[in-house]
Design an enzyme around this catalytic site. Structure first.
Site, PDB file in Angstrom:
ATOM      1  N   SER A 142      -2.965-124.038 -65.435  1.00  0.00           N
ATOM      2  CA  SER A 142      -3.120-124.169 -66.891  1.00  0.00           C
ATOM      3  C   SER A 142      -4.452-123.636 -67.402  1.00  0.00           C
ATOM      4  CB  SER A 142      -2.947-125.633 -67.326  1.00  0.00           C
ATOM      5  OG  SER A 142      -1.605-126.012 -67.204  1.00  0.00           O
ATOM      6  N   TYR A 211      -0.377-124.777 -74.768  1.00  0.00           N
ATOM      7  CA  TYR A 211       0.310-126.038 -75.065  1.00  0.00           C
ATOM      8  C   TYR A 211       0.188-126.537 -76.490  1.00  0.00           C
ATOM      9  CZ  TYR A 211       0.485-125.915 -70.021  1.00  0.00           C
ATOM     10  OH  TYR A 211       0.711-125.511 -68.728  1.00  0.00           O
ATOM     11  N   GLU A 269      -0.883-114.123 -60.828  1.00  0.00           N
ATOM     12  CA  GLU A 269      -0.514-115.285 -60.015  1.00  0.00           C
ATOM     13  C   GLU A 269       0.946-115.630 -60.252  1.00  0.00           C
ATOM     14  OE1 GLU A 269      -2.733-118.748 -61.198  1.00  0.00           O
ATOM     15  OE2 GLU A 269      -2.291-118.457 -63.318  1.00  0.00           O
ATOM     16  N   ASN A 271       3.440-119.029 -60.723  1.00  0.00           N
ATOM     17  CA  ASN A 271       3.455-120.445 -61.046  1.00  0.00           C
ATOM     18  C   ASN A 271       4.774-121.029 -60.542  1.00  0.00           C
ATOM     19  OD1 ASN A 271       3.586-122.981 -62.293  1.00  0.00           O
ATOM     20  ND2 ASN A 271       2.602-122.257 -64.162  1.00  0.00           N
ATOM     21  N   GLY A 275       5.833-124.760 -66.969  1.00  0.00           N
ATOM     22  CA  GLY A 275       5.947-125.841 -67.940  1.00  0.00           C
ATOM     23  C   GLY A 275       7.338-125.945 -68.548  1.00  0.00           C
TER      24      GLY A 275
END
Length: 308
Positions: A142, A211, A269, A271, A275
């Protein structure tokens, strides 16, 4: 026939606890609406005892950050022999370590930026590489702890070696890549659509961009040439496979098209626990592919297993 019992793991004790609570709540509500029996577990150190007593059919892992996506909870679930969503022990641990993941990605022919790992207490007084560069924790998510060092900055960032730093002892120093933020999800063995993330009022795709409502604009499909679009999808799937991910993952890229349309594509990267909040990227990508949020979660539950 009894309903399948799904335990949704959420919360936990990493820096990403608020995000996980939001993800878990959204997933639990959608799964319950989809006909599953759902039990939410706010994860604490006694999670193994709770799961052993509960005996769910499947665990939906909505945890983010260390413990939840670094192979630790996955190992507990393997020991308890409870099928679970997302990636297994090895892929989770590998993807969480940005430096090790880059080594594997590079060996698979995926373009990555030059970087080095430095112990934060030994962070040099002179720039470790020519600015601009990015300093990021090796094992965080995050965008926590990310520092961008600009060309006109005279000294390395002092915060890295200060008591205020709470993101581990090792940091990754990586060449800053100019350009657009592109990201692509993978669902099973299929690359989803490519999204361009445009931060609103932020210099880069940081925590608030990800977010906060209105923190970023998601453009799907990304307005890039078909050739680049397909290349991003191919690289996302290749990263998913090289690192050994299962279920759903998301790879992030930078695309520098300042000088030509072909430009430079750099993989940042993967993940393994994307989310699942109302502003999250992968549910949007699944929606673009024709899956409702409930259908997307059902696919993940049905894909769950041990030995992932």
């Amino acid at each position: 026939m009894s309903r399948k019992h799904v335990a949704v793991l959420m919360g936990g004790f990493s820096s990403e606890r608020p995000v996980s609570l939001s993800s878990g709540k959204a997933c639990a509500e959608a799964l319950e609406a989809g006909g599953f029996k759902v039990t939410c577990i706010d994860v604490a150190r006694d999670v193994s005892e709770k799961l052993a007593a509960l005996k769910p059919d499947v665990v939906f892992n909505a945890l983010h950050g260390p413990f939840g996506e670094d192979g630790t909870i996955q190992g507990i679930l393997e020991y308890l022999e409870i099928p679970y969503t997302h990636s297994g022990v090895l892929a989770s641990a590998l993807a969480m370590d940005k430096d090790k993941a880059k080594l594997v990605a590079a060996a698979a022919g995926i373009p990555v930026a030059e970087s080095q790992v430095i112990n934060r207490f030994a962070f040099p007084s002179a720039h470790p590489m020519k600015p601009p560069y990015v300093v990021k924790p090796v094992r965080e998510g995050s965008s926590f702890g990310v520092v961008i060092v600009t060309e006109d900055q005279a000294h390395p960032p002092q915060v890295v070696s200060s008591p205020e730093w709470h993101y581990g002892e090792d940091v990754l120093v990586e060449r800053y890549v100019y350009g657009r933020e592109l990201t692509c999800g993978v669902m099973g063995e299929t690359a989803l659509g490519v999204t361009e993330v445009v931060p609103q009022g932020h210099n880069f795709y940081d925590y608030d961009s990800k977010y906060a409502a209105g923190g970023s604009k998601h453009v799907i499909p990304a307005k890039i040439s078909p050739n680049i679009y397909q290349k991003i999808q191919t690289l996302a799937l290749r990263a998913h496979q090289a690192i050994g991910c299962r279920g759903v993952s998301r790879s992030d890229f930078r695309y520098d098209d300042r000088f030509s349309e072909d430009g430079e594509i750099i993989w940042l990267e993967v993940n393994t626990q994307p989310g699942m909040t109302p502003t999250s990227l992968v549910p949007e990508m699944a929606g673009h592919a024709g899956y409702s949020f409930g259908e997307f979660l059902r696919w993940m539950v049905e894909d769950a297993s041990c030995l992932r």
